[in-house]
Design a protein around this motif. Structure first.
Motif, PDB file in Angstrom:
ATOM      1  N   LEU A 155       0.822  -1.201   0.000  1.00 53.55           N
ATOM      2  CA  LEU A 155       0.000   0.000   0.000  1.00 53.55           C
ATOM      3  C   LEU A 155       0.860   1.256   0.000  1.00 53.55           C
ATOM      4  N   LYS A 156       0.315   2.284  -0.608  1.00 55.22           N
ATOM      5  CA  LYS A 156       0.982   3.585  -0.633  1.00 55.22           C
ATOM      6  C   LYS A 156       0.171   4.542   0.239  1.00 55.22           C
ATOM      7  N   ARG A 157       0.661   4.823   1.444  1.00 56.65           N
ATOM      8  CA  ARG A 157      -0.007   5.740   2.353  1.00 56.65           C
ATOM      9  C   ARG A 157       1.034   6.555   3.109  1.00 56.65           C
ATOM     10  N   MET A 158       0.581   7.630   3.727  1.00 54.20           N
ATOM     11  CA  MET A 158       1.462   8.503   4.480  1.00 54.20           C
ATOM     12  C   MET A 158       2.089   7.774   5.664  1.00 54.20           C
ATOM     13  N   GLU A 159       3.310   8.183   6.022  1.00 55.98           N
ATOM     14  CA  GLU A 159       3.962   7.703   7.233  1.00 55.98           C
ATOM     15  C   GLU A 159       3.717   8.731   8.337  1.00 55.98           C
ATOM     16  N   TRP A 160       3.079   8.299   9.425  1.00 58.75           N
ATOM     17  CA  TRP A 160       2.828   9.192  10.561  1.00 58.75           C
ATOM     18  C   TRP A 160       3.997   9.106  11.537  1.00 58.75           C
ATOM     19  N   THR A 161       5.120   9.687  11.113  1.00 56.10           N
ATOM     20  CA  THR A 161       6.314   9.761  11.940  1.00 56.10           C
ATOM     21  C   THR A 161       6.257  11.009  12.819  1.00 56.10           C
ATOM     22  N   TYR A 162       7.213  11.134  13.720  1.00 57.70           N
ATOM     23  CA  TYR A 162       7.288  12.336  14.550  1.00 57.70           C
ATOM     24  C   TYR A 162       7.343  13.583  13.675  1.00 57.70           C
ATOM     25  N   ASP A 163       8.205  13.567  12.656  1.00 63.70           N
ATOM     26  CA  ASP A 163       8.357  14.749  11.799  1.00 63.70           C
ATOM     27  C   ASP A 163       7.067  15.095  11.078  1.00 63.70           C
ATOM     28  N   ASN A 164       6.329  14.082  10.617  1.00 64.86           N
ATOM     29  CA  ASN A 164       5.094  14.344   9.878  1.00 64.86           C
ATOM     30  C   ASN A 164       3.913  14.695  10.787  1.00 64.86           C
ATOM     31  N   ILE A 165       4.088  14.476  12.084  1.00 65.81           N
ATOM     32  CA  ILE A 165       3.021  14.818  13.033  1.00 65.81           C
ATOM     33  C   ILE A 165       3.256  16.193  13.639  1.00 65.81           C
ATOM     34  N   ILE A 166       4.395  16.389  14.304  1.00 60.60           N
ATOM     35  CA  ILE A 166       4.662  17.695  14.935  1.00 60.60           C
ATOM     36  C   ILE A 166       6.091  18.179  14.703  1.00 60.60           C
ATOM     37  N   GLY A 167       6.837  17.506  13.829  1.00 60.08           N
ATOM     38  CA  GLY A 167       8.237  17.853  13.623  1.00 60.08           C
ATOM     39  C   GLY A 167       8.471  18.813  12.467  1.00 60.08           C
ATOM     40  N   ASP A 168       9.479  18.515  11.659  1.00 61.68           N
ATOM     41  CA  ASP A 168       9.914  19.441  10.609  1.00 61.68           C
ATOM     42  C   ASP A 168       9.025  19.433   9.374  1.00 61.68           C
ATOM     43  N   THR A 169       8.253  18.350   9.165  1.00 62.76           N
ATOM     44  CA  THR A 169       7.402  18.255   7.973  1.00 62.76           C
ATOM     45  C   THR A 169       5.964  17.923   8.364  1.00 62.76           C
ATOM     46  N   PRO A 170       5.332  18.735   9.190  1.00 65.11           N
ATOM     47  CA  PRO A 170       4.006  18.391   9.714  1.00 65.11           C
ATOM     48  C   PRO A 170       2.917  18.441   8.652  1.00 65.11           C
ATOM     49  N   ALA A 171       2.211  17.329   8.491  1.00 66.57           N
ATOM     50  CA  ALA A 171       1.182  17.233   7.451  1.00 66.57           C
ATOM     51  C   ALA A 171       0.013  18.167   7.711  1.00 66.57           C
ATOM     52  N   TRP A 172      -0.260  18.479   8.969  1.00 70.67           N
ATOM     53  CA  TRP A 172      -1.400  19.322   9.315  1.00 70.67           C
ATOM     54  C   TRP A 172      -0.975  20.738   9.709  1.00 70.67           C
ATOM     55  N   GLY A 173       0.255  21.111   9.407  1.00 71.15           N
ATOM     56  CA  GLY A 173       0.713  22.455   9.732  1.00 71.15           C
ATOM     57  C   GLY A 173       1.482  22.499  11.048  1.00 71.15           C
ATOM     58  N   ARG A 174       1.881  23.695  11.454  1.00 70.26           N
ATOM     59  CA  ARG A 174       2.713  23.893  12.633  1.00 70.26           C
ATOM     60  C   ARG A 174       1.871  24.291  13.845  1.00 70.26           C
ATOM     61  N   TRP A 175       2.106  23.623  14.963  1.00 67.53           N
ATOM     62  CA  TRP A 175       1.389  24.009  16.174  1.00 67.53           C
ATOM     63  C   TRP A 175       1.786  25.413  16.629  1.00 67.53           C
ATOM     64  N   GLN A 176       2.983  25.857  16.226  1.00 63.77           N
ATOM     65  CA  GLN A 176       3.451  27.198  16.592  1.00 63.77           C
ATOM     66  C   GLN A 176       2.566  28.298  16.019  1.00 63.77           C
ATOM     67  N   ASP A 177       1.757  27.990  15.009  1.00 62.99           N
ATOM     68  CA  ASP A 177       0.925  28.996  14.335  1.00 62.99           C
ATOM     69  C   ASP A 177      -0.455  29.146  14.966  1.00 62.99           C
ATOM     70  N   PHE A 178      -0.707  28.456  16.054  1.00 58.52           N
ATOM     71  CA  PHE A 178      -2.002  28.576  16.730  1.00 58.52           C
ATOM     72  C   PHE A 178      -2.235  30.024  17.160  1.00 58.52           C
ATOM     73  N   ASP A 179      -3.457  30.512  16.988  1.00 64.51           N
ATOM     74  CA  ASP A 179      -3.762  31.932  17.192  1.00 64.51           C
ATOM     75  C   ASP A 179      -3.379  32.450  18.570  1.00 64.51           C
TER      76      ASP A 179
END
Length: 331
Positions: A155-179
């Protein structure tokens, strides 16, 4: 994704119905604009629900990734006692229909079977505890199925690694940008993130703790009918730690007093199907904290989504409370 232009998605939904031959018999009604645009498809004459249409955000998934999701759904229905919504094929025999929007972009559309049921009521605590036991068992069946299915690795699916969750390549954006972010809060969450990364490295990945997961098993993606839990919305499924599925089940309620009871109930259900080690148990708080920061990033990057405004109320205070507790445990 510019969700303010709902006409764009309404037109795409209507075009998608044509590709199923349903343009004269059914109509689509918008349910929610979140990561995707989701429509209920109703039969015009009877009013019954014929399916649920999902219009994917351009660029979020490739066609190959979506086809991988469809393959897993089929496997779950055929080889587990669980019930998930199978995709309905279009006139061309394909599960995924491609519709070009008025903006010139291609939109991937999937209609899945309609499943009856109600979302769990988080205000009924005793029912929640009971439901989390069922959810733990359900989650374990999903994990066991992916362990024994030799097609998982294809299967071809995303890897939910640390980087893709909250690290350098976050799939859902940066938590630092919260209002509501402040320098003090950012410093606190940064310390927490470093500890999470360190603990995940020590925890590691192996066939017993990492594999194909749903990755978004929150209350909104569960349907209850009697004692049966039905799982919907596999849009975020990918390869990740099994514990991420437990953490995602607690989405947006991580700071509530009932959480320890819910976790224990989930574990009781999970261990009916699969083992759960002391090493796994030690990292539950790590995955809950990581999920909380991931959702903070999602709230920051999806301001146009319907539920964001309500979910953001009190979110910063709750996250600070969780982070301070996490530092007391592991700092």
């Amino acid at each position: 994704m510019a969700f303010e232009n709902t006409k764009l998605f309404d037109d795409i939904a209507q075009s998608a119905l044509k590709q199923y031959g349903w343009q004269d018999t059914d109509e689509s009604k918008l349910i929610v604009l979140s990561e995707n645009a989701t429509y209920m498809v109703n039969n015009i004459a009877s009013g019954q629900h014929d399916g649920v249409l999902r219009i994917s955000r351009p660029g979020y998934h490739t066609l190959e990734e979506l086809n991988s999701e469809m393959k897993w759904l089929k496997q779950i229905n055929e080889y587990t006692p669980l019930l998930v919504a199978n995709p309905i094929k279009g006139l061309d025999g394909k599960n995924i229909q491609i519709v070009q929007g008025e903006d010139g972009k291609d939109y991937y559309c999937v209609i899945c079977e309609y499943l009856a049921g109600e979302a769990p009521d988080e205000n009924n605590e005793e029912q929640m505890v009971k439901q989390f036991s069922y959810l733990g068992e359900t989650t374990a069946y999903l994990h066991r199925q992916t362990e024994i299915w030799n097609g998982t690795e294809k299967l071809k699916r995303m890897e939910w690694t640390y980087d893709n969750i909250i690290g350098d390549t976050p799939a859902w954006g940066r938590w630092q940008d919260f209002d509501d972010m402040t320098p003090e809060a950012e410093e606190l969450f940064t310390k927490v993130s470093h500890i999470i990364k360190k603990r995940l490295k020590r925890y590691g990945r192996n066939e017993n703790n990492y594999g194909l997961i749903h990755a978004d098993l929150r209350l909104a993606n569960l349907l209850l009918e009697g004692d049966q839990i039905k799982v919907i919305d596999f849009d975020d499924c990918g390869f990740g730690w099994h514990l991420h599925d437990l953490a995602s089940a607690l989405s947006f309620i991580e700071d509530k007093p009932i959480v320890p009871r819910l976790v224990n109930a989930w574990l009781d259900g999970y261990k009916k199907v699969l083992p759960f080690t002391d090493t796994d148990f030690e990292e539950i708080d790590t995955f809950i904290m990581m999920r909380r920061l991931q959702l903070m990033a999602w709230l920051a990057s999806h301001k146009e989504s319907g539920p964001v405004e309500e979910l953001s109320v009190g979110y910063m205070d709750g996250t600070i409370e969780l982070a301070e507790r996490y530092l007391r445990l592991f700092g």
